[in-house]
Scaffold this motif. Structure first.
Motif, short mmCIF file in Angstrom:
data_model
loop_
_atom_site.label_atom_id
_atom_site.label_comp_id
_atom_site.label_asym_id
_atom_site.label_seq_id
_atom_site.Cartn_x
_atom_site.Cartn_y
_atom_site.Cartn_z
N GLY A 230 0.84 -1.21 0.00
CA GLY A 230 0.00 0.00 0.00
C GLY A 230 0.87 1.25 0.00
N GLY A 231 1.94 1.21 0.77
CA GLY A 231 2.87 2.33 0.82
C GLY A 231 3.57 2.54 -0.52
N ALA A 232 3.91 1.45 -1.18
CA ALA A 232 4.59 1.56 -2.48
C ALA A 232 3.68 2.27 -3.49
CB ALA A 232 4.99 0.18 -3.00
N ARG A 233 2.39 1.92 -3.48
CA ARG A 233 1.45 2.59 -4.39
C ARG A 233 1.27 4.06 -3.98
NH1 ARG A 233 -1.50 -0.48 -7.80
NH2 ARG A 233 -3.32 0.87 -7.76
N ASN A 234 1.20 4.30 -2.67
CA ASN A 234 1.04 5.69 -2.22
C ASN A 234 2.27 6.54 -2.57
OD1 ASN A 234 -1.51 5.45 -1.28
ND2 ASN A 234 -0.99 5.37 0.89
N ALA A 235 3.44 5.91 -2.57
CA ALA A 235 4.65 6.66 -2.92
C ALA A 235 4.55 7.17 -4.35
CB ALA A 235 5.89 5.77 -2.77
N ALA A 236 3.99 6.35 -5.24
CA ALA A 236 3.82 6.76 -6.64
C ALA A 236 2.85 7.94 -6.72
CB ALA A 236 3.30 5.59 -7.48
N VAL A 237 1.75 7.86 -5.98
CA VAL A 237 0.77 8.95 -6.02
C VAL A 237 1.37 10.22 -5.43
CG1 VAL A 237 -1.50 9.73 -5.21
CG2 VAL A 237 -1.17 7.33 -5.85
N PHE A 238 2.11 10.07 -4.33
CA PHE A 238 2.70 11.24 -3.67
C PHE A 238 3.74 11.90 -4.57
CE2 PHE A 238 5.20 13.22 -0.07
CZ PHE A 238 4.24 14.17 0.23
N ALA A 239 4.55 11.08 -5.23
CA ALA A 239 5.53 11.64 -6.17
C ALA A 239 4.80 12.40 -7.28
CB ALA A 239 6.38 10.51 -6.78
#
Ligand code: RP5
Length: 181
Positions: free
Chosen positions: A137-146
């Motif tokens: 979930g964090g990996a996907r959120n990192a993409a959105v945050f970037a």
């Protein structure tokens, strides 16, 4: 933009730093660097790459370790760094750049990522690492945050972020009354 110090001139084999300095997004030059500490992190980190593809954000992926390949790691600057155990990869990267670094704690250790979470989130004052949730979930959120960071500069990325949010809302809206009463 003159935010990148030191590592910008030392980056080898990466177009990341040069492309982020331009004003226009180019489809073939990476704007986001994704690094993971080990190939064994790829199952978790795949969510990050999948989402970057979905958002059509040019990125590059490197496997670099703060403790196994420290010299190569020092020469790289990045937006999203995923590592398990207490590898401190994102912090090691953040030490060499003033670009924003997003840390993804990976749940690969006997402590299920708690060690990675603490080593990523607990940066001493002055050198921040924006830390997302542990695991996929964090990996996907990192993409959105970037993407949200880049959206401040690129209007077309802002549109893609909004479209992604709308897709999530639409999908969730269909399930509001899914539970039989
Ligand atoms: C960290 O150590 C990596 O990020 C990985 O999560 C963990 C274990 O790596 P391997 O021993 O599987 O290569 O550096």
């Amino acid at each position: 933009m003159d935010l990148v110090f030191d590592s910008g001139s030392r980056v080898q084999g990466s177009e990341f730093i040069n492309s982020i300095r331009g004003d226009k997004m180019s489809s073939d030059k990476p704007l986001i660097g994704v690094i993971m500490g080990s190939v064994s992190d790829s199952d978790v980190m795949k969510g990050c790459m999948d989402l970057l593809k979905e958002l059509e954000l040019p990125h590059e992926v490197k496997v670099l370790s703060a403790h196994r390949t420290p010299d190569l790691t020092r020469e790289y600057a990045v937006s999203a760094a995923g590592a398990g155990w207490a590898a401190h990869l994102a912090g090691a990267i953040a030490a060499h750049t003033t670009l924003p670094v997003i840390g993804i704690p990976i749940d690969s250790s006997p402590f299920k990522g708690l060690d990675a979470l603490l080593s990523t989130v607990q940066m001493p004052s002055g050198i921040p690492v924006a830390t997302v949730a542990v695991g996929s979930g964090g990996a996907r959120n990192a993409a959105v945050f970037a993407a949200q960071i880049l959206a401040l500069k690129y209007p077309d990325v802002a549109e893609k972020v909004k479209a992604h949010r709308n897709r999530l809302t639409e999908k969730a809206s269909k399930k509001v009354d899914v539970w039989p009463s």
